[in-house]
Design a protein around this motif. Sequence first.
Motif, mmCIF file in Angstrom:
data_model
loop_
_atom_site.group_PDB
_atom_site.id
_atom_site.type_symbol
_atom_site.label_atom_id
_atom_site.label_comp_id
_atom_site.label_asym_id
_atom_site.label_seq_id
_atom_site.Cartn_x
_atom_site.Cartn_y
_atom_site.Cartn_z
ATOM 1 N N ALA A 173 0.829 -1.209 0.000
ATOM 2 C CA ALA A 173 0.000 0.000 0.000
ATOM 3 C C ALA A 173 0.859 1.253 0.000
ATOM 4 O O ALA A 173 0.534 2.245 -0.667
ATOM 5 N N VAL A 174 1.965 1.223 0.744
ATOM 6 C CA VAL A 174 2.872 2.375 0.768
ATOM 7 C C VAL A 174 3.445 2.619 -0.628
ATOM 8 O O VAL A 174 3.502 3.757 -1.114
ATOM 9 N N ILE A 175 3.852 1.552 -1.309
ATOM 10 C CA ILE A 175 4.414 1.680 -2.656
ATOM 11 C C ILE A 175 3.371 2.235 -3.624
ATOM 12 O O ILE A 175 3.640 3.160 -4.398
ATOM 13 N N LEU A 176 2.164 1.688 -3.577
ATOM 14 C CA LEU A 176 1.109 2.114 -4.497
ATOM 15 C C LEU A 176 0.662 3.544 -4.208
ATOM 16 O O LEU A 176 0.417 4.323 -5.133
ATOM 17 N N PHE A 177 0.555 3.890 -2.928
ATOM 18 C CA PHE A 177 0.164 5.251 -2.568
ATOM 19 C C PHE A 177 1.183 6.255 -3.095
ATOM 20 O O PHE A 177 0.820 7.305 -3.631
ATOM 21 N N ASN A 178 2.454 5.934 -2.953
ATOM 22 C CA ASN A 178 3.482 6.851 -3.435
ATOM 23 C C ASN A 178 3.514 6.914 -4.957
ATOM 24 O O ASN A 178 3.895 7.943 -5.526
ATOM 25 N N ALA A 179 3.090 5.846 -5.610
ATOM 26 C CA ALA A 179 2.969 5.889 -7.070
ATOM 27 C C ALA A 179 1.892 6.884 -7.464
ATOM 28 O O ALA A 179 2.077 7.698 -8.378
ATOM 29 N N LEU A 180 0.748 6.828 -6.791
ATOM 30 C CA LEU A 180 -0.332 7.775 -7.071
ATOM 31 C C LEU A 180 0.134 9.206 -6.795
ATOM 32 O O LEU A 180 -0.107 10.120 -7.589
ATOM 33 N N HIS A 181 0.806 9.383 -5.672
ATOM 34 C CA HIS A 181 1.307 10.708 -5.299
ATOM 35 C C HIS A 181 2.272 11.232 -6.359
ATOM 36 O O HIS A 181 2.231 12.412 -6.745
ATOM 37 N N GLY A 182 3.144 10.356 -6.847
ATOM 38 C CA GLY A 182 4.123 10.775 -7.841
ATOM 39 C C GLY A 182 3.485 11.162 -9.162
ATOM 40 O O GLY A 182 3.884 12.148 -9.799
ATOM 41 N N VAL A 183 2.478 10.398 -9.596
ATOM 42 C CA VAL A 183 1.791 10.717 -10.844
ATOM 43 C C VAL A 183 1.052 12.046 -10.711
ATOM 44 O O VAL A 183 1.041 12.867 -11.641
ATOM 45 N N ALA A 184 0.435 12.272 -9.558
ATOM 46 C CA ALA A 184 -0.265 13.541 -9.338
ATOM 47 C C ALA A 184 0.715 14.705 -9.337
ATOM 48 O O ALA A 184 0.460 15.757 -9.939
ATOM 49 N N ASP A 185 1.855 14.536 -8.674
ATOM 50 C CA ASP A 185 2.855 15.608 -8.645
ATOM 51 C C ASP A 185 3.383 15.903 -10.044
ATOM 52 O O ASP A 185 3.657 17.059 -10.391
ATOM 53 N N ASP A 186 3.529 14.865 -10.851
ATOM 54 C CA ASP A 186 3.995 15.059 -12.226
ATOM 55 C C ASP A 186 2.970 15.856 -13.028
ATOM 56 O O ASP A 186 3.337 16.722 -13.826
ATOM 57 N N ALA A 187 1.686 15.588 -12.797
ATOM 58 C CA ALA A 187 0.634 16.334 -13.494
ATOM 59 C C ALA A 187 0.686 17.812 -13.117
ATOM 60 O O ALA A 187 0.531 18.691 -13.975
ATOM 61 N N VAL A 188 0.933 18.083 -11.850
ATOM 62 C CA VAL A 188 1.034 19.472 -11.399
ATOM 63 C C VAL A 188 2.269 20.136 -11.996
ATOM 64 O O VAL A 188 2.235 21.284 -12.446
ATOM 65 N N ALA A 189 3.382 19.423 -12.014
ATOM 66 C CA ALA A 189 4.632 19.974 -12.544
ATOM 67 C C ALA A 189 4.531 20.300 -14.024
ATOM 68 O O ALA A 189 5.138 21.265 -14.504
ATOM 69 N N MET A 190 3.747 19.524 -14.745
ATOM 70 C CA MET A 190 3.590 19.754 -16.181
ATOM 71 C C MET A 190 2.732 20.983 -16.458
ATOM 72 O O MET A 190 2.730 21.504 -17.566
ATOM 73 N N GLY A 191 2.012 21.450 -15.451
ATOM 74 C CA GLY A 191 1.207 22.653 -15.597
ATOM 75 C C GLY A 191 -0.166 22.346 -16.143
ATOM 76 O O GLY A 191 -0.374 21.329 -16.814
ATOM 77 N N PRO A 192 -1.136 23.229 -15.877
ATOM 78 C CA PRO A 192 -2.501 23.019 -16.360
ATOM 79 C C PRO A 192 -2.580 23.152 -17.873
ATOM 80 O O PRO A 192 -1.913 23.985 -18.479
ATOM 81 N N ALA A 193 -3.417 22.341 -18.461
ATOM 82 C CA ALA A 193 -3.608 22.421 -19.909
ATOM 83 C C ALA A 193 -4.460 23.631 -20.247
ATOM 84 O O ALA A 193 -5.385 23.974 -19.516
ATOM 85 N N GLY A 194 -4.126 24.291 -21.355
ATOM 86 C CA GLY A 194 -4.906 25.457 -21.745
ATOM 87 C C GLY A 194 -6.327 25.096 -22.134
ATOM 88 O O GLY A 194 -7.261 25.866 -21.923
ATOM 89 N N ASP A 195 -6.489 23.923 -22.687
ATOM 90 C CA ASP A 195 -7.808 23.444 -23.102
ATOM 91 C C ASP A 195 -8.366 22.561 -21.992
ATOM 92 O O ASP A 195 -7.773 21.530 -21.661
ATOM 93 N N PRO A 196 -9.520 22.918 -21.388
ATOM 94 C CA PRO A 196 -10.103 22.098 -20.319
ATOM 95 C C PRO A 196 -10.314 20.652 -20.742
ATOM 96 O O PRO A 196 -10.117 19.728 -19.941
ATOM 97 N N ALA A 197 -10.722 20.454 -21.989
ATOM 98 C CA ALA A 197 -10.943 19.094 -22.479
ATOM 99 C C ALA A 197 -9.630 18.306 -22.486
ATOM 100 O O ALA A 197 -9.595 17.117 -22.151
ATOM 101 N N ALA A 198 -8.536 18.981 -22.864
ATOM 102 C CA ALA A 198 -7.232 18.324 -22.865
ATOM 103 C C ALA A 198 -6.803 17.979 -21.445
ATOM 104 O O ALA A 198 -6.209 16.924 -21.196
ATOM 105 N N GLY A 199 -7.108 18.873 -20.500
ATOM 106 C CA GLY A 199 -6.778 18.614 -19.108
ATOM 107 C C GLY A 199 -7.527 17.409 -18.570
ATOM 108 O O GLY A 199 -6.968 16.585 -17.840
ATOM 109 N N LEU A 200 -8.806 17.305 -18.918
ATOM 110 C CA LEU A 200 -9.604 16.155 -18.487
ATOM 111 C C LEU A 200 -9.087 14.875 -19.117
ATOM 112 O O LEU A 200 -8.996 13.834 -18.457
ATOM 113 N N ALA A 201 -8.716 14.954 -20.383
ATOM 114 C CA ALA A 201 -8.178 13.778 -21.071
ATOM 115 C C ALA A 201 -6.867 13.335 -20.433
ATOM 116 O O ALA A 201 -6.603 12.128 -20.306
ATOM 117 N N ASP A 202 -6.048 14.296 -19.995
ATOM 118 C CA ASP A 202 -4.778 13.959 -19.357
ATOM 119 C C ASP A 202 -5.020 13.254 -18.030
ATOM 120 O O ASP A 202 -4.328 12.285 -17.691
#
Length: 228
Positions: A173-202
């Motif tokens: 669970a610790v490994i999987l939780f940190n995987a989720l955390h890492g993917v979320a942090d990567d999404a934030v680091a990449m910045g919000p998509a200009g197109d809301p639809a593209a952001g939802l797709a991401d």
Amino acid sequence: MTRSDPAIDPTPTGEAEPAAPRRRTKAPETRAVALMDAAERLFISKGIASTSIDDIAAGAQVAKGTFYLYFPSKEAMLGALQQRFVDTFCERLQNAMDRHRPDNHHARLKAWVETGLETYLDNVALHDVVFHEYRPEDRRMRNDNAVITQLVGLLKQGDAAGVWEVEDATLTAVILFNALHGVADDAVAMGPAGDPAAGLADRRRRARALTRFFEQALHPDVVDDNDA
């Protein structure tokens, strides 16, 4: 003279004297919530160090002394905000899983992943200010993470049903939780998509990748993203 003598009684006959205006006060639980809500807004907009207890009390529209009735210090307030964040996070995860049958472990796991990613990204500003800017000396909050505990329960249920094999549910669970955390942090680091639809797709793309990773980690033979 009597009280009814018009010479000394200014109140017209038959009319009661006007009652003193009643002071409205917030219920104790309402005041605590108002203080926490104000603190969240201020911590996000100004930062923790730049926010004073006076600021929090003013934002909640209560006297400064009221703050100390509920929180002995700003650090205690931060701890309470951490706990509220975790409780709300877990509640959303549980509600998402409960939309599926208790024996549909794959669907419940998928719901946990998708809702976890969505909740994190929807509240990243609050998460960062409460958990990143604040460094408590007591690290038990990380060791006793309620989100991980919830995931441990899900993993053990699937293991008991023979859906997947988990040798060490807590470590997994610790490994999987940190995987989720890492993917979320990567999404934030990449910045919000200009197109809301593209952001939802991401977000959907990331959720699918996470779900596949979770399933493969638990049971390599199960790789169907549509198993729900």
